[in-house]
Design a protein around this motif. Structure first.
Motif, PDB file in Angstrom:
ATOM      1  N   GLY A  82       0.818  -1.214   0.000  1.00 11.48           N
ATOM      2  CA  GLY A  82       0.000   0.000   0.000  1.00 11.48           C
ATOM      3  C   GLY A  82       0.849   1.259   0.000  1.00 11.48           C
ATOM      4  N   GLU A  83       1.860   1.313   0.842  1.00 10.74           N
ATOM      5  CA  GLU A  83       2.723   2.482   0.903  1.00 10.74           C
ATOM      6  C   GLU A  83       3.531   2.626  -0.392  1.00 10.74           C
ATOM      7  OE1 GLU A  83       5.115   2.403   4.374  1.00 10.74           O
ATOM      8  OE2 GLU A  83       3.434   1.997   5.731  1.00 10.74           O
ATOM      9  N   LEU A  84       3.949   1.489  -1.000  1.00 13.88           N
ATOM     10  CA  LEU A  84       4.694   1.551  -2.250  1.00 13.88           C
ATOM     11  C   LEU A  84       3.845   2.166  -3.358  1.00 13.88           C
ATOM     12  CD1 LEU A  84       7.154   0.864  -3.995  1.00 13.88           C
ATOM     13  CD2 LEU A  84       6.180  -1.432  -4.329  1.00 13.88           C
ATOM     14  N   ALA A  85       2.556   1.816  -3.414  1.00  9.62           N
ATOM     15  CA  ALA A  85       1.676   2.376  -4.449  1.00  9.62           C
ATOM     16  C   ALA A  85       1.537   3.878  -4.286  1.00  9.62           C
ATOM     17  CB  ALA A  85       0.313   1.687  -4.394  1.00  9.62           C
ATOM     18  N   ASP A  86       1.398   4.346  -3.007  1.00 12.84           N
ATOM     19  CA  ASP A  86       1.265   5.792  -2.791  1.00 12.84           C
ATOM     20  C   ASP A  86       2.535   6.534  -3.201  1.00 12.84           C
ATOM     21  OD1 ASP A  86      -1.250   5.325  -1.798  1.00 12.84           O
ATOM     22  OD2 ASP A  86      -0.601   5.246   0.315  1.00 12.84           O
ATOM     23  N   VAL A  87       3.678   5.959  -2.842  1.00 13.22           N
ATOM     24  CA  VAL A  87       4.945   6.616  -3.199  1.00 13.22           C
ATOM     25  C   VAL A  87       5.111   6.659  -4.706  1.00 13.22           C
ATOM     26  CG1 VAL A  87       7.448   6.437  -3.037  1.00 13.22           C
ATOM     27  CG2 VAL A  87       6.041   6.006  -1.026  1.00 13.22           C
ATOM     28  N   LEU A  88       4.787   5.567  -5.401  1.00 13.04           N
ATOM     29  CA  LEU A  88       4.954   5.539  -6.847  1.00 13.04           C
ATOM     30  C   LEU A  88       4.006   6.494  -7.545  1.00 13.04           C
ATOM     31  CD1 LEU A  88       5.510   1.728  -7.533  1.00 13.04           C
ATOM     32  CD2 LEU A  88       7.203   3.555  -7.447  1.00 13.04           C
ATOM     33  N   ASP A  89       2.813   6.732  -6.987  1.00 12.19           N
ATOM     34  CA  ASP A  89       1.919   7.740  -7.576  1.00 12.19           C
ATOM     35  C   ASP A  89       2.568   9.120  -7.535  1.00 12.19           C
ATOM     36  OD1 ASP A  89      -0.005   5.900  -8.191  1.00 12.19           O
ATOM     37  OD2 ASP A  89      -1.165   6.206  -6.343  1.00 12.19           O
ATOM     38  N   ASP A  90       3.192   9.434  -6.385  1.00 13.33           N
ATOM     39  CA  ASP A  90       3.864  10.727  -6.282  1.00 13.33           C
ATOM     40  C   ASP A  90       5.060  10.798  -7.234  1.00 13.33           C
ATOM     41  OD1 ASP A  90       2.040  11.375  -4.338  1.00 13.33           O
ATOM     42  OD2 ASP A  90       3.358  10.774  -2.675  1.00 13.33           O
ATOM     43  N   VAL A  91       5.810   9.704  -7.332  1.00 10.17           N
ATOM     44  CA  VAL A  91       6.981   9.694  -8.213  1.00 10.17           C
ATOM     45  C   VAL A  91       6.554   9.834  -9.677  1.00 10.17           C
ATOM     46  CG1 VAL A  91       8.900   8.280  -9.054  1.00 10.17           C
ATOM     47  CG2 VAL A  91       8.354   8.328  -6.610  1.00 10.17           C
ATOM     48  N   THR A  92       5.444   9.164 -10.053  1.00 12.46           N
ATOM     49  CA  THR A  92       4.964   9.258 -11.431  1.00 12.46           C
ATOM     50  C   THR A  92       4.601  10.690 -11.783  1.00 12.46           C
ATOM     51  OG1 THR A  92       4.125   6.987 -11.338  1.00 12.46           O
ATOM     52  CG2 THR A  92       3.238   8.413 -13.059  1.00 12.46           C
ATOM     53  N   GLY A  93       3.904  11.370 -10.858  1.00 12.42           N
ATOM     54  CA  GLY A  93       3.548  12.767 -11.106  1.00 12.42           C
ATOM     55  C   GLY A  93       4.778  13.650 -11.228  1.00 12.42           C
ATOM     56  N   HIS A  94       5.752  13.407 -10.358  1.00 10.76           N
ATOM     57  CA  HIS A  94       6.973  14.220 -10.405  1.00 10.76           C
ATOM     58  C   HIS A  94       7.737  13.998 -11.710  1.00 10.76           C
ATOM     59  CE1 HIS A  94      11.185  15.262  -8.704  1.00 10.76           C
ATOM     60  NE2 HIS A  94      10.581  16.352  -9.191  1.00 10.76           N
ATOM     61  N   LEU A  95       7.856  12.725 -12.144  1.00 12.75           N
ATOM     62  CA  LEU A  95       8.560  12.437 -13.386  1.00 12.75           C
ATOM     63  C   LEU A  95       7.831  13.027 -14.599  1.00 12.75           C
ATOM     64  CD1 LEU A  95       9.700   8.712 -12.866  1.00 12.75           C
ATOM     65  CD2 LEU A  95      11.070  10.786 -12.685  1.00 12.75           C
ATOM     66  N   THR A  96       6.508  13.047 -14.540  1.00 13.27           N
ATOM     67  CA  THR A  96       5.742  13.653 -15.634  1.00 13.27           C
ATOM     68  C   THR A  96       6.036  15.136 -15.747  1.00 13.27           C
ATOM     69  OG1 THR A  96       3.983  12.006 -15.332  1.00 13.27           O
ATOM     70  CG2 THR A  96       3.432  13.999 -16.559  1.00 13.27           C
ATOM     71  N   GLU A  97       6.105  15.831 -14.588  1.00 15.32           N
ATOM     72  CA  GLU A  97       6.405  17.265 -14.599  1.00 15.32           C
ATOM     73  C   GLU A  97       7.831  17.524 -15.096  1.00 15.32           C
ATOM     74  OE1 GLU A  97       5.758  18.574 -10.650  1.00 15.32           O
ATOM     75  OE2 GLU A  97       3.578  18.250 -10.699  1.00 15.32           O
ATOM     76  N   VAL A  98       8.766  16.702 -14.663  1.00 14.32           N
ATOM     77  CA  VAL A  98      10.164  16.895 -15.089  1.00 14.32           C
ATOM     78  C   VAL A  98      10.295  16.642 -16.583  1.00 14.32           C
ATOM     79  CG1 VAL A  98      12.512  16.000 -14.854  1.00 14.32           C
ATOM     80  CG2 VAL A  98      11.100  16.378 -12.815  1.00 14.32           C
ATOM     81  N   ALA A  99       9.644  15.596 -17.093  1.00 14.40           N
ATOM     82  CA  ALA A  99       9.742  15.278 -18.519  1.00 14.40           C
ATOM     83  C   ALA A  99       9.131  16.377 -19.377  1.00 14.40           C
ATOM     84  CB  ALA A  99       9.052  13.939 -18.806  1.00 14.40           C
ATOM     85  N   ALA A 100       8.073  17.044 -18.867  1.00 14.40           N
ATOM     86  CA  ALA A 100       7.444  18.116 -19.635  1.00 14.40           C
ATOM     87  C   ALA A 100       8.351  19.322 -19.788  1.00 14.40           C
ATOM     88  CB  ALA A 100       6.130  18.517 -18.970  1.00 14.40           C
ATOM     89  N   GLU A 101       9.366  19.462 -18.950  1.00 15.96           N
ATOM     90  CA  GLU A 101      10.271  20.598 -19.046  1.00 15.96           C
ATOM     91  C   GLU A 101      11.255  20.472 -20.208  1.00 15.96           C
ATOM     92  OE1 GLU A 101      12.167  20.897 -15.296  1.00 15.96           O
ATOM     93  OE2 GLU A 101      10.302  21.256 -14.169  1.00 15.96           O
ATOM     94  N   PHE A 102      11.421  19.276 -20.748  1.00 16.87           N
ATOM     95  CA  PHE A 102      12.315  19.086 -21.888  1.00 16.87           C
ATOM     96  C   PHE A 102      11.569  19.381 -23.188  1.00 16.87           C
ATOM     97  CE2 PHE A 102      14.124  16.561 -18.508  1.00 16.87           C
ATOM     98  CZ  PHE A 102      15.501  16.746 -18.656  1.00 16.87           C
ATOM     99  N   GLU A 103      12.306  19.791 -24.203  1.00 20.25           N
ATOM    100  CA  GLU A 103      11.690  20.079 -25.487  1.00 20.25           C
ATOM    101  C   GLU A 103      11.148  18.809 -26.141  1.00 20.25           C
ATOM    102  OE1 GLU A 103      14.505  22.054 -27.919  1.00 20.25           O
ATOM    103  OE2 GLU A 103      14.581  23.869 -26.673  1.00 20.25           O
ATOM    104  N   GLY A 104      11.874  17.734 -26.044  1.00 21.35           N
ATOM    105  CA  GLY A 104      11.413  16.442 -26.550  1.00 21.35           C
ATOM    106  C   GLY A 104      11.433  15.413 -25.439  1.00 21.35           C
ATOM    107  N   GLU A 105      11.367  14.150 -25.825  1.00 18.76           N
ATOM    108  CA  GLU A 105      11.404  13.099 -24.812  1.00 18.76           C
ATOM    109  C   GLU A 105      12.806  13.014 -24.235  1.00 18.76           C
ATOM    110  OE1 GLU A 105      10.327   8.339 -24.356  1.00 18.76           O
ATOM    111  OE2 GLU A 105       9.929   9.424 -26.216  1.00 18.76           O
ATOM    112  N   PRO A 106      12.959  13.084 -22.926  1.00 15.10           N
ATOM    113  CA  PRO A 106      14.294  13.095 -22.329  1.00 15.10           C
ATOM    114  C   PRO A 106      14.964  11.734 -22.428  1.00 15.10           C
ATOM    115  CG  PRO A 106      12.647  13.009 -20.618  1.00 15.10           C
ATOM    116  CD  PRO A 106      11.897  13.169 -21.906  1.00 15.10           C
ATOM    117  N   THR A 107      16.278  11.745 -22.396  1.00 12.69           N
ATOM    118  CA  THR A 107      17.061  10.511 -22.374  1.00 12.69           C
ATOM    119  C   THR A 107      17.352  10.112 -20.934  1.00 12.69           C
ATOM    120  OG1 THR A 107      19.166  11.690 -22.462  1.00 12.69           O
ATOM    121  CG2 THR A 107      18.114  11.146 -24.567  1.00 12.69           C
ATOM    122  N   GLY A 108      17.865   8.910 -20.788  1.00 15.29           N
ATOM    123  CA  GLY A 108      18.205   8.438 -19.454  1.00 15.29           C
ATOM    124  C   GLY A 108      19.292   9.267 -18.803  1.00 15.29           C
ATOM    125  N   ILE A 109      20.269   9.696 -19.586  1.00 11.61           N
ATOM    126  CA  ILE A 109      21.347  10.516 -19.027  1.00 11.61           C
ATOM    127  C   ILE A 109      20.823  11.870 -18.588  1.00 11.61           C
ATOM    128  CG2 ILE A 109      23.489  11.699 -19.621  1.00 11.61           C
ATOM    129  CD1 ILE A 109      24.277   9.357 -21.289  1.00 11.61           C
TER     130      ILE A 109
END
Length: 409
Positions: free
Chosen positions: A26-53
């Motif tokens: 249960g706690e893992l699902a809540d944490v991953l929801d927050d991480v997914t939202g954060h990664l979505t916001e970070v990815a939107a800051e790039f002009e295209g799809e970001p790379t792993g590096i």
């Protein structure tokens, strides 16, 4: 960018999930929801799809990112080892096995001497190739195949390949794509299909296999342009073709050249070079000679060439192996041949069931020699001498007649 993460972002999230997999579900699902939202916001800051590096430069490695989450939420540090959950790493690992190990065994099969060895190594090579390629596709777990380029090894490989491509002039690259690529598709399929049947001894259907292989190769190439997961199969097969095609063409050229060379040898006697060692007759090696005289009796002779050189053959008698005198050849023929017969009187010193016996008699019956003809020597009949005068014997006197003797003066 929508909330459905793809590419490097999805790979980064999978690695963070692996780092936090020891948390309660249960706690893992809540944490991953927050991480997914954060990664979505970070990815939107790039002009295209970001790379792993790019993500790691912004957020740190997945291990560092998960450690910060644990500290912020008050979770204890992880004590269990982390299982690699990055689909790109596993897919790339299986792809390398399919590309390197499988073609290696196929190359061994191509250059193996015997047909049985070729079939065995070829079978092992193709099993490894297709098995590892299948596991590589399964390791993607539905992700875009480009996730392998977000791994450190994948990025290094991509840069090296791009550097090599940039060394080719632009006009040559264009010709390779427009003309060379279709030719390669047909060539690799024809050699692969025909070579597969030749490898397993089915030469009668090699031509049909070559045509079918060419058609299948073109279809797979078109399919790969639509679905990049086929690259896990196509790239290893390209490596196999890169080894098999030159080998096949070289073998075909050498075979044709050898055929022409052999015919020229027979057509031009000046080019014929007889074997330098041993004695041969009609192309077969002669190991012994059994001479016979005109009456069909086996005799012993010494053979010499027209230059007075002894025509020697290796000794074959019982004492040959134990001959320490250095004499291993002789021109006195026939040679005794070692044969083994039952030991009728075995002793403690020689308990063997058979003993060696020298046999010099010919193992065949010579043809019957003619009694008349050029080889016979009949007694000649003398002809009468024309100048000789034959005097008839005197007539016997008739009974009752009187014999008159004339005196000689």
């Amino acid at each position: 960018m929508n909330s459905t993460l793809t590419g490097a972002v999805a790979s980064y999230l999978a690695q963070v999930r692996a780092e936090l997999s020891d948390l309660p579900p249960g706690e893992l699902a809540d944490v991953l929801d927050d991480v997914t939202g954060h990664l979505t916001e970070v990815a939107a800051e790039f002009e295209g799809e970001p790379t792993g590096i790019a993500l790691q430069e912004r957020l740190g490695t997945p291990h560092e990112y998960a450690a910060e989450l644990r500290t912020a939420a008050g979770y204890p540090p992880r004590t269990q080892p982390v299982t690699d959950q990055n689909p790109g790493n596993r897919a790339l690992r299986w792809g390398l096995i399919a590309t390197l190990v499988g073609p290696f065994f196929v190359a061994v099969a191509v250059f193996a001497g015997g047909q049985g060895a070729s079939a065995f190594f070829g079978f092992v090579g193709f099993v490894i190739l297709f098995g590892a390629a299948y596991l590589g596709v399964r390791a993607l777990r539905g992700n875009d195949p480009r996730v392998v380029l977000d791994t450190p090894r994948g990025q290094r490989g991509e840069r090296q390949i791009r550097d090599l491509i940039e060394q080719i002039p632009p006009n040559v690259r264009k010709e390779l794509v427009t003309i060379g690529q279709p030719v390669w598709w047909v060539l690799r399929g024809a050699v692969g299909g025909g070579g597969f049947f030749l490898l397993f001894g089915a030469g009668a259907v090699a031509v049909v296999g070559a045509i079918g292989g060419a058609v299948l190769s073109v279809w797979v190439a078109r399919r790969t342009q639509q679905d990049r997961r086929w690259l896990w199969y196509v790239i290893p097969l390209n490596v196999v073709a890169a080894v098999a095609v030159p080998a096949f063409l070289s073998a075909a050229f050498l075979g044709a050249y050898s055929g022409v060379f052999d015919r020229s040898d027979y057509n031009n006697s000046s080019n014929y070079n007889p074997p330098s060692d041993g004695l041969r007759w009609n192309g077969s090696e002669v190991t012994n000679v059994y001479p016979f005289d005109a009456q069909g009796k086996q005799v012993s002779v010494a053979l010499y060439t027209q230059d007075g050189e002894a025509i020697t053959l290796p000794l074959q008698g019982c004492a040959t192996d134990n001959n320490n005198s250095g004499t291993k050849n002789s021109n006195i023929l026939p040679h005794a041949v070692a044969t083994y017969v039952p030991n009728e009187k075995p002793t403690e010193a020689n308990p063997d069931e058979s003993v060696c016996k020298d046999e010099i008699k010919a193992p065949f019956t010579p043809p019957q020699f003619p009694t008349t003809g050029p080889t016979s020597n009949p007694t000649p009949t003398p002809n009468p001498t024309p100048s000789a005068k034959v005097t008839p014997p005197p007539a016997k006197p008739t009974p009752g007649a009187t014999l008159t003797v004339q005196p000689t003066r």
